[in-house]
Design a protein around this motif. Structure first.
Motif, PDB file in Angstrom:
ATOM      1  N   ALA A  11      32.197 114.499  -5.755  1.00  0.00           N
ATOM      2  CA  ALA A  11      33.509 115.161  -5.754  1.00  0.00           C
ATOM      3  C   ALA A  11      33.660 116.001  -7.012  1.00  0.00           C
ATOM      4  O   ALA A  11      33.353 115.548  -8.122  1.00  0.00           O
ATOM      5  CB  ALA A  11      34.619 114.122  -5.681  1.00  0.00           C
ATOM      6  N   TYR A  15      39.115 112.274  -5.422  1.00  0.00           N
ATOM      7  CA  TYR A  15      40.044 111.440  -4.640  1.00  0.00           C
ATOM      8  C   TYR A  15      40.262 110.169  -5.448  1.00  0.00           C
ATOM      9  O   TYR A  15      39.312 109.473  -5.781  1.00  0.00           O
ATOM     10  CB  TYR A  15      39.392 111.168  -3.288  1.00  0.00           C
ATOM     11  CG  TYR A  15      39.636 109.816  -2.660  1.00  0.00           C
ATOM     12  CD1 TYR A  15      40.942 109.354  -2.414  1.00  0.00           C
ATOM     13  CD2 TYR A  15      38.564 109.021  -2.266  1.00  0.00           C
ATOM     14  CE1 TYR A  15      41.138 108.119  -1.809  1.00  0.00           C
ATOM     15  CE2 TYR A  15      38.762 107.785  -1.668  1.00  0.00           C
ATOM     16  CZ  TYR A  15      40.046 107.337  -1.443  1.00  0.00           C
ATOM     17  OH  TYR A  15      40.238 106.118  -0.857  1.00  0.00           O
ATOM     18  N   SER A 104      28.739 104.605  -0.982  1.00  0.00           N
ATOM     19  CA  SER A 104      29.429 104.236   0.246  1.00  0.00           C
ATOM     20  C   SER A 104      29.704 105.476   1.083  1.00  0.00           C
ATOM     21  O   SER A 104      29.911 105.380   2.287  1.00  0.00           O
ATOM     22  CB  SER A 104      30.720 103.498  -0.079  1.00  0.00           C
ATOM     23  OG  SER A 104      31.537 104.302  -0.882  1.00  0.00           O
ATOM     24  N   SER A 136      35.095 104.304   4.187  1.00  0.00           N
ATOM     25  CA  SER A 136      35.214 104.620   2.771  1.00  0.00           C
ATOM     26  C   SER A 136      35.743 106.041   2.702  1.00  0.00           C
ATOM     27  O   SER A 136      35.225 106.928   3.394  1.00  0.00           O
ATOM     28  CB  SER A 136      33.830 104.536   2.119  1.00  0.00           C
ATOM     29  OG  SER A 136      33.908 104.892   0.774  1.00  0.00           O
ATOM     30  N   SER A 138      35.616 108.623   0.714  1.00  0.00           N
ATOM     31  CA  SER A 138      34.722 109.746   0.407  1.00  0.00           C
ATOM     32  C   SER A 138      33.705 109.993   1.521  1.00  0.00           C
ATOM     33  O   SER A 138      33.096 111.059   1.582  1.00  0.00           O
ATOM     34  CB  SER A 138      34.004 109.489  -0.919  1.00  0.00           C
ATOM     35  OG  SER A 138      33.315 108.247  -0.879  1.00  0.00           O
ATOM     36  N   ARG A 141      33.838 113.136   3.838  1.00  0.00           N
ATOM     37  CA  ARG A 141      33.300 114.436   3.390  1.00  0.00           C
ATOM     38  C   ARG A 141      31.811 114.558   3.675  1.00  0.00           C
ATOM     39  O   ARG A 141      31.267 115.659   3.740  1.00  0.00           O
ATOM     40  CB  ARG A 141      33.589 114.620   1.883  1.00  0.00           C
ATOM     41  CG  ARG A 141      35.082 114.635   1.524  1.00  0.00           C
ATOM     42  CD  ARG A 141      35.289 114.967   0.042  1.00  0.00           C
ATOM     43  NE  ARG A 141      34.507 114.088  -0.801  1.00  0.00           N
ATOM     44  CZ  ARG A 141      34.990 113.278  -1.751  1.00  0.00           C
ATOM     45  NH1 ARG A 141      36.289 113.258  -2.003  1.00  0.00           N
ATOM     46  NH2 ARG A 141      34.189 112.517  -2.453  1.00  0.00           N
ATOM     47  N   SER A 188      35.967 101.080  -6.924  1.00  0.00           N
ATOM     48  CA  SER A 188      36.897 102.210  -6.845  1.00  0.00           C
ATOM     49  C   SER A 188      38.165 101.781  -6.103  1.00  0.00           C
ATOM     50  O   SER A 188      39.262 102.207  -6.445  1.00  0.00           O
ATOM     51  CB  SER A 188      36.245 103.415  -6.174  1.00  0.00           C
ATOM     52  OG  SER A 188      35.633 103.054  -4.966  1.00  0.00           O
ATOM     53  N   MET A 192      41.599 102.295  -8.011  1.00  0.00           N
ATOM     54  CA  MET A 192      42.624 103.198  -7.466  1.00  0.00           C
ATOM     55  C   MET A 192      43.962 102.478  -7.351  1.00  0.00           C
ATOM     56  O   MET A 192      45.008 103.024  -7.724  1.00  0.00           O
ATOM     57  CB  MET A 192      42.227 103.670  -6.059  1.00  0.00           C
ATOM     58  CG  MET A 192      41.148 104.709  -6.028  1.00  0.00           C
ATOM     59  SD  MET A 192      40.832 105.193  -4.309  1.00  0.00           S
ATOM     60  CE  MET A 192      39.177 105.863  -4.512  1.00  0.00           C
TER      61      MET A 192
END
Ligand code: PMV
Length: 321
Positions: A11, A15, A104, A136, A138, A141, A188, A192
């Motif tokens: 990224a 995110y 992930s 997950s 991410s 994408r 994460s 988060m």
């Protein structure tokens, strides 16, 4: 049996924070580059002879927590497809051993593609992206190659990634410095949740990502590498400021992370244009253009050892074998 391959992504606009933790709807959009060097290959077979899901990762039977995550994801696929059989899942991560980049993102993108097809669904890429997101965030994408934007949306139907189809910045390279291969102490997911609920800066992050996204997209449009790199580095540091300002505070950097960051700045001041970005761990990715790859890899090979330096370029979207 269906086999799918998905590449991992890095990224550039991060995110960090879920508005809906169950459906994995983020507070903000994000933007990434899919990388050619790191990928996951996953086969799925729904089989009436199994009395529970069987999961093997890198030739080993999955540990409890990994098994649970895969099983939970397969439950979503069974619910959507009407399939009811248990599945055998065989997954291999093609990430250089010392990399510590096991992702992930590529894992759940490959699983979404293989499992949905094996269950008889014929999803298009937008539907696949929505499904991968449930494993997950991410991962949504990693369905697409090159530059990809995850449009945050507001619910399950409109939160998915779209490819940014552009010839610009195609000579971009990402030099991955694999400083540490150990698992991150704070996932994460947990990080988060802490930042969303305790960082006083979280509402500002939500606003700033909107403008960072606009800036990076216009930099890509204008083929402006300097703006692209500058905004990527800034956005990464803004994300990590959320970890420092959480209660309790936490930090993904270690000493080598700081050494790498300083070295990137030194290189930049000496005329070798490069920028850093860092995810939820100590490893640093250096963003540059082909013309400077040699100088940058030589510098970091001296600092960390040549086996810790991997050069990646834009990678492809999801593929079935
Ligand atoms: O998809 P997750 O839950 O592993 O979260 C990814 C979080 C970051 O890598 C730090 C940022 C991102 O956008 O990929």
């Amino acid at each position: 049996m269906v086999t799918a391959v998905a590449h991992t992504n890095i990224a550039l606009i991060k995110y960090w924070g879920k508005r809906d933790a169950n459906l994995i709807i983020p507070y903000t959009g994000s933007l990434s580059l899919t990388l050619d060097q790191f990928y996951t290959e996953t086969s799925v077979n729904f089989d009436q002879n199994l009395d529970r899901d069987e999961v093997s990762i890198d030739d080993q039977s999955a540990a409890n927590n990994s098994w649970q995550r895969v099983h939970d994801f397969l439950e979503i696929v069974r619910e959507k497809s009407g399939a009811h059989l248990n599945a055998k899942v065989v997954s291999r991560n093609h990430v250089p051993t010392a990399a510590g980049l096991a992702s992930s993102a590529s894992a759940f993108a490959a699983l979404a593609a293989a499992a949905s097809k094996a269950a008889g669904m014929n999803l298009n890429n937008q539907e696949l992206s929505r499904l991968a997101r449930r494993g997950s965030g991410s991962a949504c994408r990693s369905i697409f190659g090159g530059f990809v934007e995850w449009q945050r949306g507001t619910d399950d139907a409109d939160s998915y990634a779209v490819p940014i189809d552009t010839p610009h910045l195609s000579d971009i390279r990402v030099v991955a410095l694999t400083i540490e291969k150990h698992q991150k102490p704070i996932s994460s997911r947990r990080g988060m949740a802490l930042s969303v609920t305790t960082s006083p800066y979280y509402p500002t992050w939500v606003k700033v990502v909107e403008s960072d996204l606009q800036s990076i997209k216009s930099a890509i449009n204008q083929d402006d590498f300097t703006r692209f790199g500058t905004i990527s580095e800034l956005n990464a540091m803004r994300m990590h400021a959320l970890t420092l300002s959480s209660d309790p505070d936490f930090l993904y950097f270690n000493g080598s992370t700081l050494d790498a960051m300083n070295e990137v700045k030194r290189l930049r001041h000496s005329g070798i244009e490069c920028y850093y970005t860092i995810d939820a761990g100590p490893n640093v990715k250096v963003i540059c253009q082909t013309k400077n790859v040699k100088e940058i890899t030589t510098t970091f090979s001296k600092l960390f050892g040549p086996d810790k330096v991997i050069v990646a370029q834009p990678g492809p979207g999801i593929k079935y074998l």
